[in-house]
Motif scaffolding. Structure first.
Motif, PDB file in Angstrom:
ATOM      1  N   PRO A 295      82.331  -4.156  51.490  1.00  0.00           N
ATOM      2  CA  PRO A 295      83.287  -3.231  50.875  1.00  0.00           C
ATOM      3  C   PRO A 295      84.136  -2.534  51.930  1.00  0.00           C
ATOM      4  O   PRO A 295      83.720  -2.388  53.087  1.00  0.00           O
ATOM      5  CB  PRO A 295      82.381  -2.234  50.137  1.00  0.00           C
ATOM      6  CG  PRO A 295      81.083  -2.938  49.954  1.00  0.00           C
ATOM      7  CD  PRO A 295      80.938  -3.847  51.147  1.00  0.00           C
ATOM      8  N   ALA A 296      85.307  -2.087  51.527  1.00  0.00           N
ATOM      9  CA  ALA A 296      86.265  -1.510  52.469  1.00  0.00           C
ATOM     10  C   ALA A 296      85.656  -0.402  53.315  1.00  0.00           C
ATOM     11  O   ALA A 296      85.781  -0.400  54.546  1.00  0.00           O
ATOM     12  CB  ALA A 296      87.493  -0.999  51.708  1.00  0.00           C
ATOM     13  N   ALA A 297      85.003   0.546  52.664  1.00  0.00           N
ATOM     14  CA  ALA A 297      84.451   1.682  53.407  1.00  0.00           C
ATOM     15  C   ALA A 297      83.444   1.223  54.445  1.00  0.00           C
ATOM     16  O   ALA A 297      83.380   1.765  55.558  1.00  0.00           O
ATOM     17  CB  ALA A 297      83.811   2.681  52.439  1.00  0.00           C
ATOM     18  N   GLN A 298      82.650   0.217  54.098  1.00  0.00           N
ATOM     19  CA  GLN A 298      81.637  -0.254  55.034  1.00  0.00           C
ATOM     20  C   GLN A 298      82.234  -0.997  56.217  1.00  0.00           C
ATOM     21  O   GLN A 298      81.931  -0.704  57.371  1.00  0.00           O
ATOM     22  CB  GLN A 298      80.622  -1.153  54.332  1.00  0.00           C
ATOM     23  CG  GLN A 298      79.537  -1.666  55.286  1.00  0.00           C
ATOM     24  CD  GLN A 298      78.554  -2.603  54.626  1.00  0.00           C
ATOM     25  OE1 GLN A 298      78.507  -2.719  53.410  1.00  0.00           O
ATOM     26  NE2 GLN A 298      77.767  -3.297  55.422  1.00  0.00           N
ATOM     27  N   VAL A 299      83.089  -1.970  55.945  1.00  0.00           N
ATOM     28  CA  VAL A 299      83.573  -2.800  57.049  1.00  0.00           C
ATOM     29  C   VAL A 299      84.438  -1.989  58.017  1.00  0.00           C
ATOM     30  O   VAL A 299      84.362  -2.169  59.243  1.00  0.00           O
ATOM     31  CB  VAL A 299      84.344  -4.025  56.509  1.00  0.00           C
ATOM     32  CG1 VAL A 299      85.666  -3.642  55.852  1.00  0.00           C
ATOM     33  CG2 VAL A 299      84.589  -5.015  57.637  1.00  0.00           C
ATOM     34  N   LEU A 300      85.238  -1.067  57.509  1.00  0.00           N
ATOM     35  CA  LEU A 300      86.096  -0.282  58.394  1.00  0.00           C
ATOM     36  C   LEU A 300      85.280   0.646  59.281  1.00  0.00           C
ATOM     37  O   LEU A 300      85.596   0.830  60.463  1.00  0.00           O
ATOM     38  CB  LEU A 300      87.112   0.503  57.571  1.00  0.00           C
ATOM     39  CG  LEU A 300      88.116  -0.348  56.778  1.00  0.00           C
ATOM     40  CD1 LEU A 300      88.985   0.537  55.892  1.00  0.00           C
ATOM     41  CD2 LEU A 300      88.980  -1.187  57.717  1.00  0.00           C
ATOM     42  N   ASN A 301      84.216   1.221  58.725  1.00  0.00           N
ATOM     43  CA  ASN A 301      83.368   2.114  59.513  1.00  0.00           C
ATOM     44  C   ASN A 301      82.420   1.347  60.428  1.00  0.00           C
ATOM     45  O   ASN A 301      82.241   1.699  61.595  1.00  0.00           O
ATOM     46  CB  ASN A 301      82.552   3.025  58.586  1.00  0.00           C
ATOM     47  CG  ASN A 301      83.354   4.189  58.046  1.00  0.00           C
ATOM     48  OD1 ASN A 301      83.525   5.206  58.720  1.00  0.00           O
ATOM     49  ND2 ASN A 301      83.861   4.064  56.826  1.00  0.00           N
ATOM     50  N   GLU A 302      81.822   0.292  59.893  1.00  0.00           N
ATOM     51  CA  GLU A 302      80.802  -0.424  60.652  1.00  0.00           C
ATOM     52  C   GLU A 302      81.379  -1.177  61.850  1.00  0.00           C
ATOM     53  O   GLU A 302      80.782  -1.190  62.937  1.00  0.00           O
ATOM     54  CB  GLU A 302      80.080  -1.413  59.733  1.00  0.00           C
ATOM     55  CG  GLU A 302      78.986  -2.220  60.416  1.00  0.00           C
ATOM     56  CD  GLU A 302      78.326  -3.209  59.471  1.00  0.00           C
ATOM     57  OE1 GLU A 302      77.482  -4.000  59.954  1.00  0.00           O
ATOM     58  OE2 GLU A 302      78.637  -3.205  58.260  1.00  0.00           O
ATOM     59  N   VAL A 303      82.532  -1.791  61.675  1.00  0.00           N
ATOM     60  CA  VAL A 303      83.048  -2.694  62.703  1.00  0.00           C
ATOM     61  C   VAL A 303      84.139  -2.066  63.565  1.00  0.00           C
ATOM     62  O   VAL A 303      84.372  -2.514  64.686  1.00  0.00           O
ATOM     63  CB  VAL A 303      83.574  -3.996  62.051  1.00  0.00           C
ATOM     64  CG1 VAL A 303      83.932  -5.029  63.112  1.00  0.00           C
ATOM     65  CG2 VAL A 303      82.536  -4.572  61.098  1.00  0.00           C
ATOM     66  N   PHE A 304      84.787  -0.988  63.090  1.00  0.00           N
ATOM     67  CA  PHE A 304      85.962  -0.499  63.814  1.00  0.00           C
ATOM     68  C   PHE A 304      85.936   0.997  64.132  1.00  0.00           C
ATOM     69  O   PHE A 304      86.798   1.474  64.872  1.00  0.00           O
ATOM     70  CB  PHE A 304      87.231  -0.846  63.027  1.00  0.00           C
ATOM     71  CG  PHE A 304      87.401  -2.319  62.814  1.00  0.00           C
ATOM     72  CD1 PHE A 304      87.824  -3.131  63.855  1.00  0.00           C
ATOM     73  CD2 PHE A 304      87.106  -2.899  61.598  1.00  0.00           C
ATOM     74  CE1 PHE A 304      87.970  -4.507  63.680  1.00  0.00           C
ATOM     75  CE2 PHE A 304      87.245  -4.267  61.401  1.00  0.00           C
ATOM     76  CZ  PHE A 304      87.680  -5.074  62.449  1.00  0.00           C
TER      77      PHE A 304
END
Length: 515
Positions: A420-429
């Protein structure tokens, strides 16, 4: 004032009916089930880039991801609309300012060793993920809004989270794979024991060898249809296909297939391919902490040379979608990006402004871990040459690729499953995340994510995430040309293998079966 979690009645009823129908069909098909290799067992072949050094800790950096959904339960799981649904809890409430959450823990759940699930187990799991010593990527998802001191358990059935900053995405965050629930105090052994609340329990875990799981007859949803699951690491993508064709494995986990291998599987007796539209993305990682990629102009030049449609056609044979340097899945309601158009003159201009008027020489690290890595690297090498970017490909063995490149190489290939957007943006970037492999750091981007996490207004949240996505595509250290459909290769006697897109690409091991 608290806002209760509410499930769409029609959606809930639909899922219940579908589950009943699917399980009933599975039981009917498997009443005399088994396989050509004997026993009611599915053998899973998966890629391992960790030299066999994987473990069963869901929170750790070397987890055996392919088996997590078989071993562990979660506070919530995501449906096909990226919305969180209760799993090991029956309900939750959120305060109107998104700073206080309360979860009602399910009462009929047991761990594989006989212990009963309580709120203390979930509290322990969350605190352990937050502990820097664990080295969990999940910490970057929780720590901006939650400290360990904010986790309390008023009684065995109630978990309360008092946040230091608002987080309206918390329930969805807890569906991430790092938050598999483990028993209170079991962290020091979990990497070897795998004791969770999932439909399967650990039987054998030889170092670097086949991991054997057996059915947990005490699983709270009822026993799984299979008796055993076997997970065998096969680092090379071609070797995995050969193992399937030789009837040494029954399915290849979330595997993309090269066109030649796809044709081999489709032509083989006893095999089939399941094509699943997916938000899985290949990425060329630029190390923003070192020259030349510490210069945003170089990063932008390296993005400007990409012909996404050509990569989609040549590398994936059209099985996917262009990604526009944005990791948020094409079917995520929060996705928002502008088209990334190839512009060779612009790439040359940017390189000249950055001090490379005659072009630049770089090395791109790659391995045959997935069938797409080498073709994508070669396609990029050819496209970049037109702008004076001279790329030397340095090939690694698939088995040691992550250890030799992740967070170390200046330019290398990786891939990520849909999040999900919130996860990938926080987790990877997000700055400082252990999974921020490009070492990109942008305080404005971080602030946008913090604001989006804090707002409870859906429209306002979507606007903030859209701004973050566009900033990442323009300034970040990730070249993301395509989303690739997942080509799952399986034996024809494997049934109930997921055929629809799921945000986290997990198979349902509870209903997986053999005909």
């Amino acid at each position: 004032m608290f806002q209760p979690f509410k499930t769409d009645p029609s959606r809930r009823q639909f899922l219940q009916l579908a589950a009943i129908a699917g399980v009933s069909a599975g039981i009917a098909a498997c009443s005399v089930g088994g396989s050509s290799h004997g026993g009611n067992t599915v053998r899973v072949g998966f890629g391992s880039t960790r030299g066999g050094a994987f473990n069963l800790d869901p929170a750790g950096p070397n987890r055996l991801y392919e088996a997590l959904a078989a071993l562990y339960g979660y506070v919530a799981v995501l449906d096909d609309r990226y919305q969180p649904q209760p799993d090991l809890v029956t309900d939750w409430t959120m305060s109107t300012d998104a700073t206080r959450w309360s979860f009602e823990v399910r009462g009929n759940v047991g761990f594989h060793d006989g212990r009963r699930l309580t709120s203390s187990d979930i509290a322990y799991t969350l605190k352990r993920v937050l502990d820097p010593a664990t080295g969990s990527a999940g910490a970057s998802l929780l720590s901006p809004s939650l400290d360990p001191s904010g986790v309390t358990t008023p009684d065995p059935r109630t978990l309360r989270l008092e946040l230091k900053a608002p987080n309206s995405n918390l329930a969805a965050t807890l569906a991430s794979y790092q938050f598999g629930i483990i028993a209170d105090g079991s962290g020091s052994e979990i990497a070897k024991t795998g004791i969770g609340t999932g439909p399967f329990k650990l039987e054998k875990f030889p170092p670097g060898g086949t991991v054997v799981l057996s059915r947990s007859d005490s699983y709270w949803k009822g026993p799984a249809l299979l008796e055993e699951l076997h997970f065998t690491p096969i680092a090379d993508a071609g070797a995995r296909v050969n193992a399937l064709l030789a009837n040494q494995v029954d399915l290849l986990y979330s595997d993309s297939l090269a066109p030649a291998d796809l044709a081999r599987v489709q032509a083989a007796s006893g095999c089939r391919v399941v094509r699943v539209p997916s938000g899985t993305w290949d990425v060329i990682v630029m190390n923003c902490a070192a020259a030349p990629f510490s210069d945003v102009r170089v990063r932008q030049a390296f993005k400007a040379v990409v012909d996404q449609q050509q990569m989609l056609d040549v590398v994936l044979s059209g099985h996917g979608r262009v990604a526009d340097n944005n990791p948020v899945a094409f079917n995520d309601p929060l996705r928002a990006s502008a088209p990334s158009i190839r512009n060779i003159p612009r790439a040359k201009q940017l390189l000249a402004e950055a001090g490379y008027p005659n072009g630049i020489d770089v090395t791109l690290d790659v391995a045959p871990y997935t069938p797409t890595f080498l073709p994508l690297a070669q396609a990029y090498q050819q496209q970049a040459a037109e702008a004076g970017i001279r790329i030397t490909l340095r090939q690694h063995s698939a088995d040691n690729y992550v250890a030799e490149t992740f967070g170390k190489a200046n330019l290398y290939l990786d891939y990520w499953g849909p999040r999900p957007a919130a996860q990938v943006l926080n987790e990877v970037f997000f700055t400082g995340s252990v999974s921020n492999e490009s070492h990109w750091s942008n305080s404005e981007f971080d602030n946008l994510l913090n604001q989006a996490r804090a707002t409870t207004d859906p429209a306002g949240q979507k606007t903030l995430y859209a701004q973050a996505q566009r900033m990442l595509a323009d300034d970040g250290g990730a070249i993301i040309p395509v989303f690739e459909d997942i080509g799952r290769a399986v034996r024809t006697n494997v049934v109930n293998f997921p055929g629809k897109n799921q945000p986290d690409a997990r198979p349902d091991y509870h209903t997986l079966a053999l005909s």
